[in-house]
Design a protein around this motif. Structure first.
Motif, PDB file in Angstrom:
ATOM      1  N   ILE A  88       0.827  -1.209   0.000  1.00 34.15           N
ATOM      2  CA  ILE A  88       0.000   0.000   0.000  1.00 34.15           C
ATOM      3  C   ILE A  88       0.856   1.252   0.000  1.00 34.15           C
ATOM      4  CG2 ILE A  88      -0.170   0.101   2.523  1.00 34.15           C
ATOM      5  CD1 ILE A  88      -3.148   0.962   2.101  1.00 34.15           C
ATOM      6  N   THR A  89       0.314   2.312  -0.586  1.00 36.26           N
ATOM      7  CA  THR A  89       0.958   3.621  -0.536  1.00 36.26           C
ATOM      8  C   THR A  89      -0.113   4.700  -0.533  1.00 36.26           C
ATOM      9  OG1 THR A  89       2.776   4.936  -1.461  1.00 36.26           O
ATOM     10  CG2 THR A  89       1.170   4.049  -3.028  1.00 36.26           C
ATOM     11  N   GLN A  90       0.271   5.886  -0.070  1.00 36.00           N
ATOM     12  CA  GLN A  90      -0.626   7.035  -0.054  1.00 36.00           C
ATOM     13  C   GLN A  90      -0.145   8.040  -1.081  1.00 36.00           C
ATOM     14  OE1 GLN A  90      -0.550   9.294   3.575  1.00 36.00           O
ATOM     15  NE2 GLN A  90      -2.554  10.213   3.241  1.00 36.00           N
ATOM     16  N   LYS A  91      -1.085   8.560  -1.884  1.00 33.22           N
ATOM     17  CA  LYS A  91      -0.715   9.547  -2.911  1.00 33.22           C
ATOM     18  C   LYS A  91      -1.910  10.450  -3.172  1.00 33.22           C
ATOM     19  CE  LYS A  91       1.432   9.864  -7.513  1.00 33.22           C
ATOM     20  NZ  LYS A  91       0.484  10.747  -8.221  1.00 33.22           N
ATOM     21  N   ASP A  92      -1.663  11.748  -3.090  1.00 28.24           N
ATOM     22  CA  ASP A  92      -2.683  12.750  -3.406  1.00 28.24           C
ATOM     23  C   ASP A  92      -3.990  12.511  -2.648  1.00 28.24           C
ATOM     24  OD1 ASP A  92      -0.845  13.838  -5.188  1.00 28.24           O
ATOM     25  OD2 ASP A  92      -1.581  12.640  -6.867  1.00 28.24           O
ATOM     26  N   ASP A 102      13.169  10.894  -5.567  1.00 30.79           N
ATOM     27  CA  ASP A 102      12.708  11.930  -6.487  1.00 30.79           C
ATOM     28  C   ASP A 102      11.193  11.949  -6.660  1.00 30.79           C
ATOM     29  OD1 ASP A 102      12.325   9.620  -7.924  1.00 30.79           O
ATOM     30  OD2 ASP A 102      13.600  10.189  -9.628  1.00 30.79           O
ATOM     31  N   GLY A 103      10.494  11.109  -5.902  1.00 27.77           N
ATOM     32  CA  GLY A 103       9.042  11.073  -5.980  1.00 27.77           C
ATOM     33  C   GLY A 103       8.491  10.069  -6.966  1.00 27.77           C
ATOM     34  N   GLN A 104       9.350   9.421  -7.745  1.00 24.68           N
ATOM     35  CA  GLN A 104       8.894   8.410  -8.695  1.00 24.68           C
ATOM     36  C   GLN A 104       8.480   7.131  -7.959  1.00 24.68           C
ATOM     37  OE1 GLN A 104       8.577   8.327 -12.275  1.00 24.68           O
ATOM     38  NE2 GLN A 104       7.520   6.447 -11.648  1.00 24.68           N
ATOM     39  N   TYR A 105       7.333   6.597  -8.347  1.00 32.37           N
ATOM     40  CA  TYR A 105       6.854   5.342  -7.778  1.00 32.37           C
ATOM     41  C   TYR A 105       7.195   4.179  -8.711  1.00 32.37           C
ATOM     42  CZ  TYR A 105       4.033   7.984  -4.403  1.00 32.37           C
ATOM     43  OH  TYR A 105       3.630   8.818  -3.395  1.00 32.37           O
ATOM     44  N   TYR A 106       7.656   3.102  -8.118  1.00 31.97           N
ATOM     45  CA  TYR A 106       7.974   1.884  -8.862  1.00 31.97           C
ATOM     46  C   TYR A 106       7.176   0.715  -8.299  1.00 31.97           C
ATOM     47  CZ  TYR A 106      12.153   4.373 -10.534  1.00 31.97           C
ATOM     48  OH  TYR A 106      13.015   5.276 -11.102  1.00 31.97           O
ATOM     49  N   LEU A 107       6.917  -0.266  -9.137  1.00 32.64           N
ATOM     50  CA  LEU A 107       6.384  -1.534  -8.679  1.00 32.64           C
ATOM     51  C   LEU A 107       7.480  -2.580  -8.851  1.00 32.64           C
ATOM     52  CD1 LEU A 107       3.657  -2.454  -7.496  1.00 32.64           C
ATOM     53  CD2 LEU A 107       3.184  -3.517  -9.707  1.00 32.64           C
ATOM     54  N   ILE A 108       7.841  -3.215  -7.746  1.00 36.17           N
ATOM     55  CA  ILE A 108       8.845  -4.279  -7.739  1.00 36.17           C
ATOM     56  C   ILE A 108       8.096  -5.560  -7.402  1.00 36.17           C
ATOM     57  CG2 ILE A 108      11.000  -5.069  -6.698  1.00 36.17           C
ATOM     58  CD1 ILE A 108      11.453  -2.112  -5.835  1.00 36.17           C
ATOM     59  N   LEU A 140       5.776   3.156 -12.388  1.00 38.61           N
ATOM     60  CA  LEU A 140       4.344   3.451 -12.397  1.00 38.61           C
ATOM     61  C   LEU A 140       4.072   4.837 -12.961  1.00 38.61           C
ATOM     62  CD1 LEU A 140       3.535   1.955  -8.914  1.00 38.61           C
ATOM     63  CD2 LEU A 140       2.285   1.342 -10.997  1.00 38.61           C
ATOM     64  N   ASN A 141       2.960   4.970 -13.692  1.00 34.41           N
ATOM     65  CA  ASN A 141       2.576   6.300 -14.157  1.00 34.41           C
ATOM     66  C   ASN A 141       1.923   7.075 -13.018  1.00 34.41           C
ATOM     67  OD1 ASN A 141      -0.082   5.342 -13.995  1.00 34.41           O
ATOM     68  ND2 ASN A 141      -0.339   5.139 -16.209  1.00 34.41           N
ATOM     69  N   LYS A 142       1.551   8.303 -13.274  1.00 32.70           N
ATOM     70  CA  LYS A 142       1.154   9.202 -12.188  1.00 32.70           C
ATOM     71  C   LYS A 142      -0.144   8.803 -11.500  1.00 32.70           C
ATOM     72  CE  LYS A 142       3.731  13.240 -13.785  1.00 32.70           C
ATOM     73  NZ  LYS A 142       3.662  14.655 -14.209  1.00 32.70           N
ATOM     74  N   ASP A 143      -1.061   8.153 -12.211  1.00 29.74           N
ATOM     75  CA  ASP A 143      -2.330   7.767 -11.583  1.00 29.74           C
ATOM     76  C   ASP A 143      -2.423   6.270 -11.308  1.00 29.74           C
ATOM     77  OD1 ASP A 143      -2.616   6.836 -14.159  1.00 29.74           O
ATOM     78  OD2 ASP A 143      -4.324   8.117 -14.675  1.00 29.74           O
ATOM     79  N   PHE A 144      -1.304   5.561 -11.451  1.00 25.98           N
ATOM     80  CA  PHE A 144      -1.211   4.124 -11.141  1.00 25.98           C
ATOM     81  C   PHE A 144      -2.112   3.259 -12.022  1.00 25.98           C
ATOM     82  CE2 PHE A 144       0.005   5.189  -6.450  1.00 25.98           C
ATOM     83  CZ  PHE A 144       1.256   5.601  -6.886  1.00 25.98           C
ATOM     84  N   THR A 145      -2.439   3.766 -13.187  1.00 24.16           N
ATOM     85  CA  THR A 145      -3.265   2.977 -14.113  1.00 24.16           C
ATOM     86  C   THR A 145      -2.424   2.174 -15.099  1.00 24.16           C
ATOM     87  OG1 THR A 145      -3.401   4.866 -15.628  1.00 24.16           O
ATOM     88  CG2 THR A 145      -5.174   4.623 -13.991  1.00 24.16           C
ATOM     89  N   GLY A 146      -1.121   2.372 -15.055  1.00 32.25           N
ATOM     90  CA  GLY A 146      -0.232   1.674 -15.983  1.00 32.25           C
ATOM     91  C   GLY A 146       1.200   2.061 -15.705  1.00 32.25           C
ATOM     92  N   PHE A 147       2.051   1.913 -16.716  1.00 32.22           N
ATOM     93  CA  PHE A 147       3.480   2.113 -16.525  1.00 32.22           C
ATOM     94  C   PHE A 147       4.062   3.047 -17.580  1.00 32.22           C
ATOM     95  CE2 PHE A 147       2.393  -2.067 -14.860  1.00 32.22           C
ATOM     96  CZ  PHE A 147       2.899  -1.984 -13.579  1.00 32.22           C
ATOM     97  N   GLU A 148       5.129   3.742 -17.202  1.00 25.17           N
ATOM     98  CA  GLU A 148       5.912   4.521 -18.142  1.00 25.17           C
ATOM     99  C   GLU A 148       7.114   3.692 -18.586  1.00 25.17           C
ATOM    100  OE1 GLU A 148       7.039   8.074 -16.153  1.00 25.17           O
ATOM    101  OE2 GLU A 148       4.970   8.776 -15.853  1.00 25.17           O
ATOM    102  N   LYS A 149       7.585   3.961 -19.764  1.00 23.22           N
ATOM    103  CA  LYS A 149       8.748   3.227 -20.268  1.00 23.22           C
ATOM    104  C   LYS A 149      10.045   3.828 -19.727  1.00 23.22           C
ATOM    105  CE  LYS A 149       6.671   1.518 -24.560  1.00 23.22           C
ATOM    106  NZ  LYS A 149       6.642   0.122 -24.080  1.00 23.22           N
ATOM    107  N   PHE A 150      11.033   2.968 -19.579  1.00 19.43           N
ATOM    108  CA  PHE A 150      12.365   3.441 -19.236  1.00 19.43           C
ATOM    109  C   PHE A 150      13.011   4.070 -20.472  1.00 19.43           C
ATOM    110  CE2 PHE A 150      11.651   0.068 -16.055  1.00 19.43           C
ATOM    111  CZ  PHE A 150      11.948   0.769 -14.898  1.00 19.43           C
ATOM    112  N   SER A 151      14.129   4.712 -20.283  1.00 25.30           N
ATOM    113  CA  SER A 151      14.776   5.439 -21.383  1.00 25.30           C
ATOM    114  C   SER A 151      15.163   4.532 -22.543  1.00 25.30           C
ATOM    115  CB  SER A 151      16.020   6.170 -20.865  1.00 25.30           C
ATOM    116  OG  SER A 151      16.923   5.263 -20.270  1.00 25.30           O
ATOM    117  N   ASP A 152      15.375   3.240 -22.258  1.00 25.58           N
ATOM    118  CA  ASP A 152      15.738   2.319 -23.337  1.00 25.58           C
ATOM    119  C   ASP A 152      14.530   1.714 -24.035  1.00 25.58           C
ATOM    120  OD1 ASP A 152      14.761   0.583 -21.445  1.00 25.58           O
ATOM    121  OD2 ASP A 152      16.601  -0.612 -21.257  1.00 25.58           O
ATOM    122  N   GLY A 153      13.333   2.160 -23.655  1.00 23.68           N
ATOM    123  CA  GLY A 153      12.120   1.685 -24.301  1.00 23.68           C
ATOM    124  C   GLY A 153      11.462   0.496 -23.638  1.00 23.68           C
ATOM    125  N   SER A 154      12.096  -0.059 -22.632  1.00 26.51           N
ATOM    126  CA  SER A 154      11.527  -1.224 -21.949  1.00 26.51           C
ATOM    127  C   SER A 154      10.563  -0.785 -20.849  1.00 26.51           C
ATOM    128  CB  SER A 154      12.643  -2.084 -21.348  1.00 26.51           C
ATOM    129  OG  SER A 154      13.314  -1.374 -20.323  1.00 26.51           O
TER     130      SER A 154
END
Length: 320
Positions: free
Chosen positions: A94-98, A159-165, A177-191
């Motif tokens: 669990i986490t708290q956000k906004d 830095d405030g970035q959320y990750y799912l491990i 994780l993206n900002k609203d936790f509905t999906g994911f952002e890609k890393f700089s290498d496209g993965s």
């Protein structure tokens, strides 16, 4: 008269002493995979309800002001509010956000990409729920890098970035994780999913930062066996590379067996660290008979985690 009072004091002294420690387990019932976290001035624990897979259709939570007295919050989420889940609701994180509380969970114990299930996310206005499914479908429903989509941990970086491990079957991934936790952002290498599996990893990932270092922890061994345990590695980034250091939590044949799948909480003001984990009482043969416990976790002068001594007494009272 004074002698009688003194005798009475001696009789109640053990009771008074006991009341000042949590005892282990810290609350009754079969509960495993506990995630402990602090919200405000309150400690919270979110465990798996430890039963047969088909009976794992809900989750309870527990809260405390002092680590001693715990309040049970029943059915903070269940399969009635998660239409795609039907069994094996596992390992909440669990986490708290906004102003909202986001609960990540595994469900259905999928064995291939052809089954419905995986890791979901639910949202609530309060830490005790009730939680409602955010997406109406799993957040992760496939095996990426051979990692079974279970045992998720949501991690907030400096830095405030959320990750799912997450990951079972001896593979661990990290995803941004993206900002609203509905999906994911890609890393700089496209993965999207990067494998960060350290040596010996099986499941049950957890991460925290101390003195600028990233401590990555996990569980090893079979969860039904006596040798279930916790190991860790340290790196300069949540992406690793993580080099295994060693085990810090394991069974004590005089106390309990199968000590594993843990989380860590930190009282920053007093610099006290606690490890919250499950273990199996001595003599128990049922794999699902697991209880939630807490013990002190300490570090040596080099920042390495000292082996944890599992106890029957637990920890001292501590208000935040």
């Amino acid at each position: 008269m004074k002698l009688n009072r003194f005798i009475l004091f001696l009789l109640i002294l053990p009771v008074l002493a006991q009341a000042q420690t949590s005892g282990n387990p810290i609350f009754p019932g079969w509960y495993a995979d506990p995630e402990a976290i602090v919200f405000g001035k309150t400690y919270w624990i979110y465990p798996t309800y430890s039963a047969k897979y088909k009976e794992q259709v809900f989750m309870d939570a527990f809260s405390s002001k002092d680590l001693i007295t715990w309040k049970k919050h029943e059915r903070i989420i269940d399969t009635a509010s998660v239409k795609w889940a039907n069994k094996a609701m596992w390992a909440p994180s669990i986490t708290q956000k906004d102003g909202k509380y986001y609960l990540f969970f595994g469900a259905n114990d999928i064995q291939s990409d052809n089954e419905l299930g995986g890791i979901g996310v639910a949202v609530a206005d309060k830490p005790e729920g009730p939680f409602k499914d955010l997406l109406g479908k799993p957040l992760i429903d496939k095996f990426h890098n051979k990692a079974q989509p279970i045992d998720q941990f949501v991690f907030k970086d400096k830095d405030g970035q959320y990750y799912l491990i997450y990951g079972g079957w001896s593979h661990c991934n990290i995803a941004k994780l993206n900002k609203d936790f509905t999906g994911f952002e890609k890393f700089s290498d496209g993965s999207t999913f990067k494998e960060i599996t350290p040596e010996g990893y099986v499941e049950g990932s957890f991460m925290f930062i101390r003195n600028g270092k990233y401590y990555f922890m996990w569980s090893e061994g079979g969860w039904t066996g006596p040798d279930y345990s916790v190991a860790y590695a340290v790196a300069d980034s949540p992406m690793g590379p993580f080099k295994r250091i060693g085990k810090i939590l394991k069974q004590d044949p005089e106390v309990a067996t199968g000590a594993g799948h843990h989380s860590v909480i930190h009282d920053a003001k007093k610099d006290l660290w606690y490890i919250v984990y499950h273990r199996r009482p001595l003599g128990e043969k049922d794999g699902n008979h697991r209880v939630t416990c807490i013990d002190l976790m300490t570090f040596d002068k080099d920042g390495l985690i000292n082996p944890v001594k599992i106890t029957k007494e637990g920890v001292k009272k501590n208000k935040l």
